[in-house]
Design an enzyme around this catalytic site. Structure first.
Site, PDB file in Angstrom:
ATOM      1  N   HIS A 105       0.857  -1.195   0.000  1.00 56.92           N
ATOM      2  CA  HIS A 105       0.000   0.000   0.000  1.00 56.92           C
ATOM      3  C   HIS A 105       0.892   1.245   0.000  1.00 56.92           C
ATOM      4  CE1 HIS A 105      -2.925   3.003   1.183  1.00 56.92           C
ATOM      5  NE2 HIS A 105      -3.867   2.134   0.829  1.00 56.92           N
ATOM      6  N   GLU A 175      -4.155   1.913  -7.241  1.00 54.95           N
ATOM      7  CA  GLU A 175      -4.527   3.055  -6.413  1.00 54.95           C
ATOM      8  C   GLU A 175      -3.609   4.231  -6.737  1.00 54.95           C
ATOM      9  OE1 GLU A 175      -6.685   1.838  -2.545  1.00 54.95           O
ATOM     10  OE2 GLU A 175      -4.548   1.811  -2.137  1.00 54.95           O
TER      11      GLU A 175
HETATM   12  P1  13P Z   1      -9.814   6.258   0.467  1.00 49.59           P
HETATM   13  O1  13P Z   1     -10.947   5.391  -0.073  1.00 49.59           O
HETATM   14  O2  13P Z   1     -10.085   6.786   1.814  1.00 49.59           O
HETATM   15  O3  13P Z   1      -9.415   7.312  -0.547  1.00 49.59           O
HETATM   16  O4  13P Z   1      -8.548   5.299   0.631  1.00 49.59           O
HETATM   17  C1  13P Z   1      -8.203   4.474  -0.414  1.00 49.59           C
HETATM   18  C2  13P Z   1      -7.212   3.484   0.056  1.00 49.59           C
HETATM   19  O5  13P Z   1      -6.089   3.833   0.353  1.00 49.59           O
HETATM   20  C3  13P Z   1      -7.638   2.079   0.169  1.00 49.59           C
HETATM   21  O6  13P Z   1      -6.559   1.226   0.353  1.00 49.59           O
END
Ligand code: 13P
Length: 261
Positions: A105, A175
Site C-alpha cells: 500500500h 490506487e
Molecule cells: P480512500 O478510499 O479513503 O481514498 O482510501 C483508499 C485506500 O487507500 C484504500 O486502500
C-alpha cells in the site's frame, strides 16, 4: 491479441475490499461495524466482501464471521518465523484463517517499504496459499505519460518473484496515490484505460490466460455514490475502499450499489 472485453464477463464475482487502516479505535466499534456489513453481505448475489481490519481485531472478526465476509489483513512480514520483533508472519495469519493480505500500500511504501520488500511478501504469501492484494499506483498522472513507465516498473518489480503457476492467485489494486484520501476518484474512463494497461503488463509477464484471470481493482476516494459507475464504466473487477469502508451506512449502500450491476 488479447480480447480484454470478455474478461469482466469471465470474472464471476466483483470483489470489494474494505481497508480499515487504523480505524475504528475500539473493539466494540469494530464489532458493530462488522455486524452491519455482515447483515448486508448475506443478501449479495455477485459480490465478494473482504474486510481488512487492524491486526488486533482479526481474531474477533474471524470468530464472528460467516462465510459472507472474508477477513484479510493490511500487511504482513516477509519471513514466516524468527527474530523479527514486532512483525506478523504469513503463517500466523494463515493459521488464524486469513485469506487475503494487502501488500505494498502506498501508505506503507511511504514508510520505507520497497518493491523488493513487496516482492518478498508476495512470493511468501503465494507459497503459503494466501491471496496477495498488490497495491500499485503513480504519485502523479503527468501530461508526458511518464506514469505509465512508473506503473509498469512497479508491477514488474513487485511481482518479480512470482512463479507463473501462482499468478492466478494474485489480485492487483490500482490506487493512484493522488486519488487516495482525496475529494474525488479518478475518472472511470481513465480507470478503464489503466486497468487495460495493467492487464497488458500482466500478460507480458505471465501470459494471456493468467492476465485475464487476475482481478484488477481500483482504489482511491471510492464511496457509495461513485462505486457503481467505477465498476461499470471503469470496467474493473472490484474496489479497494478506505474511508467509506468504516462508515457503516455508506459501505452497506456501496455494497448494494455494486451488487446491483
Ligand atoms: P480512500 O478510499 O479513503 O481514498 O482510501 C483508499 C485506500 O487507500 C484504500 O486502500
Amino acid at each position: 491479441m488479447i480480447n480484454y472485453k470478455c474478461y469482466t464477463v469471465l470474472m464471476k464475482h466483483k470483489i470489494i475490499i474494505g481497508n480499515w487502516k487504523v480505524n475504528p479505535i475500539t473493539l466494540a466499534e469494530a464489532r458493530r461495524l462488522l455486524r452491519s456489513i455482515r447483515r448486508t453481505a448475506q443478501d449479495l448475489k455477485s459480490t465478494k466482501v473482504v474486510i481488512c481490519p487492524p491486526f488486533v481485531y482479526i481474531p474477533s472478526a474471524l470468530s464472528a464471521r460467516k462465510s459472507e465476509v472474508i477477513v484479510g489483513s493490511q500487511d504482513v512480514y516477509f519471513e514466516n518465523q524468527g527474530s523479527f520483533t514486532g512483525e506478523i508472519s504469513p503463517l500466523m495469519l494463515k493459521d488464524l484463517g486469513v485469506e487475503y493480505v494487502i501488500v505494498g500500500h502506498s501508505e506503507r511504501r511511504k514508510m520505507g517499504e520497497t518493491d523488493e520488500d513487496v516482492a518478498k511478501k508476495v512470493r511468501l504469501l503465494l507459497e503459503d496459499n494466501i491471496k496477495p492484494v498488490v497495491c500499485v499506483g503513480e504519485a502523479e498522472h503527468d501530461q508526458a505519460g511518464l506514469y505509465l513507465d512508473t506503473l509498469k516498473n512497479q508491477i514488474k518489480n513487485s511481482l518479480a518473484k512470482v512463479q507463473k503457476k501462482y499468478a492466478r492467485n494474485l489480485i492487483i489494486a490500482y490506487e493512484p496515490i493522488w486519488a487516495i484520501g482525496a475529494k474525488e476518484s479518478m475518472d472511470p474512463k481513465i480507470i478503464h484505460e489503466m486497468s487495460l494497461f495493467i492487464k497488458k503488463v500482466l500478460s507480458d509477464m505471465f501470459g494471456h490466460d493468467e492476465a485475464l484471470s487476475t482481478p484488477v481493482l481500483y482504489g482511491g476516494s471510492v464511496n457509495f455514490r461513485n462505486a457503481g459507475d467505477i465498476i461499470s464504466r471503469g470496467e474493473v473487477d472490484g474496489l479497494l475502499v478506505g474511508r467509506e469502508s468504516v462508515n457503516g451506512p455508506g459501505f452497506t449502500e456501496l455494497l448494494k450499489a455494486v451488487d446491483s450491476i
